[in-house]
Motif scaffolding. Structure first.
Motif, PDB file in Angstrom:
ATOM      1  N   PRO A  56       0.889  -1.117  -0.083  1.00 17.30           N
ATOM      2  CA  PRO A  56       0.136   0.090   0.066  1.00 17.30           C
ATOM      3  C   PRO A  56       0.902   1.228  -0.060  1.00 17.30           C
ATOM      4  O   PRO A  56       0.568   2.258  -0.561  1.00 17.30           O
ATOM      5  CB  PRO A  56      -0.845  -0.092   1.282  1.00 17.30           C
ATOM      6  N   ILE A  57       2.107   1.321   0.668  1.00 16.49           N
ATOM      7  CA  ILE A  57       3.008   2.502   0.678  1.00 16.49           C
ATOM      8  C   ILE A  57       3.366   2.846  -0.781  1.00 16.49           C
ATOM      9  O   ILE A  57       3.338   3.838  -1.293  1.00 16.49           O
ATOM     10  CB  ILE A  57       3.948   2.419   1.833  1.00 16.49           C
ATOM     11  N   ALA A  58       3.867   1.485  -1.531  1.00 10.35           N
ATOM     12  CA  ALA A  58       4.482   1.585  -2.706  1.00 10.35           C
ATOM     13  C   ALA A  58       3.317   2.372  -3.787  1.00 10.35           C
ATOM     14  O   ALA A  58       3.648   3.259  -4.536  1.00 10.35           O
ATOM     15  CB  ALA A  58       4.851   0.553  -3.269  1.00 10.35           C
ATOM     16  N   ILE A  59       2.140   1.848  -3.442  1.00 13.30           N
ATOM     17  CA  ILE A  59       1.041   2.380  -4.380  1.00 13.30           C
ATOM     18  C   ILE A  59       0.629   3.948  -4.202  1.00 13.30           C
ATOM     19  O   ILE A  59       0.506   4.453  -4.984  1.00 13.30           O
ATOM     20  CB  ILE A  59      -0.254   1.407  -4.059  1.00 13.30           C
ATOM     21  N   ALA A  60       0.721   4.003  -2.966  1.00 14.75           N
ATOM     22  CA  ALA A  60       0.494   5.548  -2.486  1.00 14.75           C
ATOM     23  C   ALA A  60       1.603   6.428  -3.196  1.00 14.75           C
ATOM     24  O   ALA A  60       1.298   7.646  -3.528  1.00 14.75           O
ATOM     25  CB  ALA A  60       0.630   5.857  -1.097  1.00 14.75           C
ATOM     26  N   VAL A  61       2.771   6.101  -2.878  1.00 10.92           N
ATOM     27  CA  VAL A  61       4.040   6.707  -3.477  1.00 10.92           C
ATOM     28  C   VAL A  61       3.900   6.940  -4.999  1.00 10.92           C
ATOM     29  O   VAL A  61       4.058   8.019  -5.669  1.00 10.92           O
ATOM     30  CB  VAL A  61       5.248   6.285  -3.257  1.00 10.92           C
ATOM     31  N   LEU A  62       3.498   5.907  -5.699  1.00  8.06           N
ATOM     32  CA  LEU A  62       3.216   5.863  -7.082  1.00  8.06           C
ATOM     33  C   LEU A  62       2.268   6.737  -7.614  1.00  8.06           C
ATOM     34  O   LEU A  62       2.281   7.412  -8.264  1.00  8.06           O
ATOM     35  CB  LEU A  62       2.912   4.407  -7.649  1.00  8.06           C
ATOM     36  N   ALA A  63       1.117   6.694  -6.559  1.00 12.44           N
ATOM     37  CA  ALA A  63      -0.158   7.632  -7.040  1.00 12.44           C
ATOM     38  C   ALA A  63       0.306   9.163  -7.041  1.00 12.44           C
ATOM     39  O   ALA A  63      -0.111   9.707  -7.920  1.00 12.44           O
ATOM     40  CB  ALA A  63      -1.161   7.274  -6.190  1.00 12.44           C
ATOM     41  N   LEU A  64       1.019   9.655  -5.963  1.00 12.11           N
ATOM     42  CA  LEU A  64       1.423  10.676  -5.747  1.00 12.11           C
ATOM     43  C   LEU A  64       2.339  11.194  -6.907  1.00 12.11           C
ATOM     44  O   LEU A  64       2.336  12.457  -7.234  1.00 12.11           O
ATOM     45  CB  LEU A  64       1.757  10.906  -4.360  1.00 12.11           C
ATOM     46  N   SER A  65       3.162  10.257  -7.078  1.00 13.78           N
ATOM     47  CA  SER A  65       4.350  10.852  -7.967  1.00 13.78           C
ATOM     48  C   SER A  65       3.667  10.822  -9.342  1.00 13.78           C
ATOM     49  O   SER A  65       3.966  11.886 -10.307  1.00 13.78           O
ATOM     50  CB  SER A  65       5.439   9.937  -8.009  1.00 13.78           C
ATOM     51  N   MET A  66       2.776  10.110  -9.756  1.00 10.80           N
ATOM     52  CA  MET A  66       2.045  10.257 -11.025  1.00 10.80           C
ATOM     53  C   MET A  66       1.191  11.570 -11.097  1.00 10.80           C
ATOM     54  O   MET A  66       0.541  11.944 -12.084  1.00 10.80           O
ATOM     55  CB  MET A  66       1.052   8.974 -11.371  1.00 10.80           C
ATOM     56  N   SER A  67       0.622  11.938  -9.904  1.00  9.00           N
ATOM     57  CA  SER A  67      -0.251  13.200  -9.797  1.00  9.00           C
ATOM     58  C   SER A  67       0.389  14.646  -9.969  1.00  9.00           C
ATOM     59  O   SER A  67      -0.268  15.487 -10.027  1.00  9.00           O
ATOM     60  CB  SER A  67      -0.886  13.059  -8.298  1.00  9.00           C
TER      61      SER A  67
END
Length: 185
Positions: A3-14
């Protein structure tokens, strides 16, 4: 993927969408929360769809998308950024900032989301739930783009034309950066 990796990915894509929405908000004039949410919804929807498209393309033929995504991103971002610059130079100081059409909003959203498509291609080679990741990216982008639009609105009241110029230059630089990163890789 954690979940942390997904959150980091989501924020970086945003982040790209946030920057574009900030510039858009600066030129929106008397925009309302509804306008900001519409912008967030368009950016978030496009940003959620593109990794799924990239993932599907990665499953079929990863090389095809990677070979052209940077040119598409560069072209769209340079076009939108150039138009913002042109409008900033043409606009009279006393004049309200020019409105933005849905098609310009969509073109900007697509231009800033092509990196998510490339990420989707790479995710095709991992065992991940693309739907969870796409939803996380879409939600993060919705939140950041909506916030960027609202923050940009405050800047626009004070800096008007200069904020529009800065937004245009930022989009052009973003497009050039994407192009250079892909061509030098």
């Amino acid at each position: 993927m954690s979940p942390i990796a997904i959150a980091v990915l989501a924020l970086s894509m945003s982040v790209d969408a946030f920057a574009a929405a900030l510039g858009r908000g600066a030129t929106a004039g008397r925009g309302r929360l509804g306008d900001a949410m519409r912008t967030g919804l368009v950016f978030g929807s496009v940003e959620a769809i593109t990794p799924v498209i990239g993932w599907g393309a990665g499953v079929l033929a990863a090389g095809t998308i990677r070979s052209i995504d940077h040119w598409i991103a560069f072209g769209l971002l340079a076009l939108v950024g150039g138009r913002m610059l042109l409008e900033a130079f043409r606009r009279d100081e006393a004049e309200e900032p020019a409105g933005r059409s849905f098609w310009m909003l969509l073109a900007t959203a697509v231009g800033t989301s092509l990196d998510a498509m490339a990420v989707g291609v790479s995710l095709a080679f991992l065992e991940v739930n693309i739907w969870v990741i796409a939803a996380a990216i879409g939600f993060a982008t919705f939140c950041l783009a909506t916030g960027g639009m609202l923050a940009g609105r405050l800047l626009g009241r004070r800096f008007g034309r200069y904020a529009e110029m800065l937004g245009g230059v930022a989009l052009i630089i973003l497009g050039v950066t994407i192009l250079v990163e892909h061509l030098s890789a």
